[in-house]
Design a protein around this motif. Structure first.
Motif, PDB file in Angstrom:
ATOM      1  N   VAL A 185       0.810  -1.219   0.000  1.00  0.00           N
ATOM      2  CA  VAL A 185       0.000   0.000   0.000  1.00  0.00           C
ATOM      3  C   VAL A 185       0.844   1.270   0.000  1.00  0.00           C
ATOM      4  CG1 VAL A 185      -1.997  -1.120   1.043  1.00  0.00           C
ATOM      5  CG2 VAL A 185      -0.388   0.101   2.504  1.00  0.00           C
ATOM      6  N   ILE A 186       2.063   1.198   0.547  1.00  0.00           N
ATOM      7  CA  ILE A 186       2.921   2.394   0.510  1.00  0.00           C
ATOM      8  C   ILE A 186       3.921   2.325  -0.636  1.00  0.00           C
ATOM      9  CG2 ILE A 186       2.662   2.832   2.983  1.00  0.00           C
ATOM     10  CD1 ILE A 186       5.561   1.839   3.347  1.00  0.00           C
ATOM     11  N   ASN A 187       3.840   1.245  -1.408  1.00  0.00           N
ATOM     12  CA  ASN A 187       4.702   1.053  -2.578  1.00  0.00           C
ATOM     13  C   ASN A 187       6.180   1.042  -2.186  1.00  0.00           C
ATOM     14  OD1 ASN A 187       4.792   0.488  -5.280  1.00  0.00           O
ATOM     15  ND2 ASN A 187       4.952   2.620  -5.905  1.00  0.00           N
ATOM     16  N   HIS A 188       6.488   0.217  -1.173  1.00  0.00           N
ATOM     17  CA  HIS A 188       7.865   0.112  -0.699  1.00  0.00           C
ATOM     18  C   HIS A 188       8.284  -1.356  -0.671  1.00  0.00           C
ATOM     19  CE1 HIS A 188      11.506   1.211   1.457  1.00  0.00           C
ATOM     20  NE2 HIS A 188      11.300   0.135   2.211  1.00  0.00           N
ATOM     21  N   ASP A 189       9.486  -1.612  -1.124  1.00  0.00           N
ATOM     22  CA  ASP A 189      10.050  -2.959  -1.160  1.00  0.00           C
ATOM     23  C   ASP A 189      10.798  -3.226   0.154  1.00  0.00           C
ATOM     24  OD1 ASP A 189      11.372  -5.311  -1.648  1.00  0.00           O
ATOM     25  OD2 ASP A 189      12.336  -4.635  -3.492  1.00  0.00           O
ATOM     26  N   PHE A 190      10.180  -3.977   1.059  1.00  0.00           N
ATOM     27  CA  PHE A 190      10.800  -4.272   2.347  1.00  0.00           C
ATOM     28  C   PHE A 190      11.860  -5.370   2.268  1.00  0.00           C
ATOM     29  CE2 PHE A 190       7.119  -2.050   4.205  1.00  0.00           C
ATOM     30  CZ  PHE A 190       7.799  -1.228   5.086  1.00  0.00           C
ATOM     31  N   SER A 191      12.126  -5.886   1.078  1.00  0.00           N
ATOM     32  CA  SER A 191      13.203  -6.876   0.955  1.00  0.00           C
ATOM     33  C   SER A 191      14.560  -6.226   1.207  1.00  0.00           C
ATOM     34  CB  SER A 191      13.176  -7.550  -0.414  1.00  0.00           C
ATOM     35  OG  SER A 191      13.511  -6.637  -1.431  1.00  0.00           O
ATOM     36  N   VAL A 192      14.635  -4.911   1.080  1.00  0.00           N
ATOM     37  CA  VAL A 192      15.880  -4.197   1.355  1.00  0.00           C
ATOM     38  C   VAL A 192      16.182  -4.250   2.849  1.00  0.00           C
ATOM     39  CG1 VAL A 192      17.009  -1.942   1.277  1.00  0.00           C
ATOM     40  CG2 VAL A 192      15.553  -2.680  -0.620  1.00  0.00           C
ATOM     41  N   GLU A 193      15.183  -3.922   3.678  1.00  0.00           N
ATOM     42  CA  GLU A 193      15.365  -3.913   5.130  1.00  0.00           C
ATOM     43  C   GLU A 193      15.248  -5.303   5.757  1.00  0.00           C
ATOM     44  OE1 GLU A 193      13.941   0.047   3.816  1.00  0.00           O
ATOM     45  OE2 GLU A 193      13.119  -1.955   3.573  1.00  0.00           O
ATOM     46  N   LEU A 194      14.446  -6.171   5.138  1.00  0.00           N
ATOM     47  CA  LEU A 194      14.192  -7.501   5.704  1.00  0.00           C
ATOM     48  C   LEU A 194      14.444  -8.598   4.667  1.00  0.00           C
ATOM     49  CD1 LEU A 194      10.852  -6.485   7.459  1.00  0.00           C
ATOM     50  CD2 LEU A 194      13.051  -6.854   8.584  1.00  0.00           C
ATOM     51  N   PRO A 195      15.694  -8.773   4.248  1.00  0.00           N
ATOM     52  CA  PRO A 195      15.978  -9.757   3.191  1.00  0.00           C
ATOM     53  C   PRO A 195      15.728 -11.196   3.629  1.00  0.00           C
ATOM     54  CG  PRO A 195      18.021  -8.892   4.102  1.00  0.00           C
ATOM     55  CD  PRO A 195      16.901  -8.097   4.710  1.00  0.00           C
ATOM     56  N   GLN A 196      15.706 -11.447   4.938  1.00  0.00           N
ATOM     57  CA  GLN A 196      15.443 -12.802   5.419  1.00  0.00           C
ATOM     58  C   GLN A 196      13.971 -13.192   5.246  1.00  0.00           C
ATOM     59  OE1 GLN A 196      16.184 -10.178   7.197  1.00  0.00           O
ATOM     60  NE2 GLN A 196      14.985 -10.088   9.069  1.00  0.00           N
ATOM     61  N   LEU A 197      13.088 -12.217   5.022  1.00  0.00           N
ATOM     62  CA  LEU A 197      11.659 -12.501   4.869  1.00  0.00           C
ATOM     63  C   LEU A 197      11.177 -12.420   3.420  1.00  0.00           C
ATOM     64  CD1 LEU A 197      10.139 -10.517   7.884  1.00  0.00           C
ATOM     65  CD2 LEU A 197      10.590 -12.961   7.740  1.00  0.00           C
ATOM     66  N   PHE A 198      11.788 -11.534   2.621  1.00  0.00           N
ATOM     67  CA  PHE A 198      11.259 -11.260   1.293  1.00  0.00           C
ATOM     68  C   PHE A 198      12.366 -11.168   0.252  1.00  0.00           C
ATOM     69  CE2 PHE A 198       8.572  -8.921   4.355  1.00  0.00           C
ATOM     70  CZ  PHE A 198       7.371  -9.564   4.137  1.00  0.00           C
TER      71      PHE A 198
END
Length: 120
Positions: free
Chosen positions: A54-67
């Motif tokens: 919804v905020i159009n942000h790729d959280f794989s940068v901050e949380l690579p272990q999850l995404f």
């Protein structure tokens, strides 16, 4: 060292200038739920993914272990919450303006009640 998912989410949301009311509305929860997410050490990946979409942000940068970044690319294409509204922009603004004013009033009223109880 443990990663605090809520703090990471909050930092990204605030850094990118998203309002808590908009995040709550777009994820179909109330603002209190969003604040509760910010305080949680561990969040379900589904919640983080939903916020990211919804905020159009790729959280794989901050949380690579999850995404992976592919996870969010698919979600960005599938999810266009902002364009699914059938309301006119003026109606949408009025609805959310008065809802936010009401929530703000309730929060201030609750603060006043808590102050009165602690004084008594």
């Amino acid at each position: 060292m443990l990663i605090h998912h809520g703090q990471i989410i909050e930092k990204v949301v605030r850094r990118n200038g998203h309002s808590i009311s908009d995040v709550a509305r777009l994820t179909n929860v109330n603002r209190r739920s969003v604040y509760n997410w910010f305080n949680q050490q561990q969040l379900k990946p589904e919640i983080i993914y939903r916020i990211g979409c919804v905020i159009n942000h790729d959280f794989s940068v901050e949380l690579p272990q999850l995404f992976t970044s592919e996870d969010f690319q698919k979600g960005f294409r599938k999810t266009s919450f902002l364009n699914n509204s059938t309301d006119q922009p003026e109606d949408l603004y009025n609805k959310h303006y008065w809802k936010d004013k009401y929530i703000d009033l309730l929060e201030r009223y609750n603060t006043l009640l808590l102050h009165q109880v602690s004084v008594a």
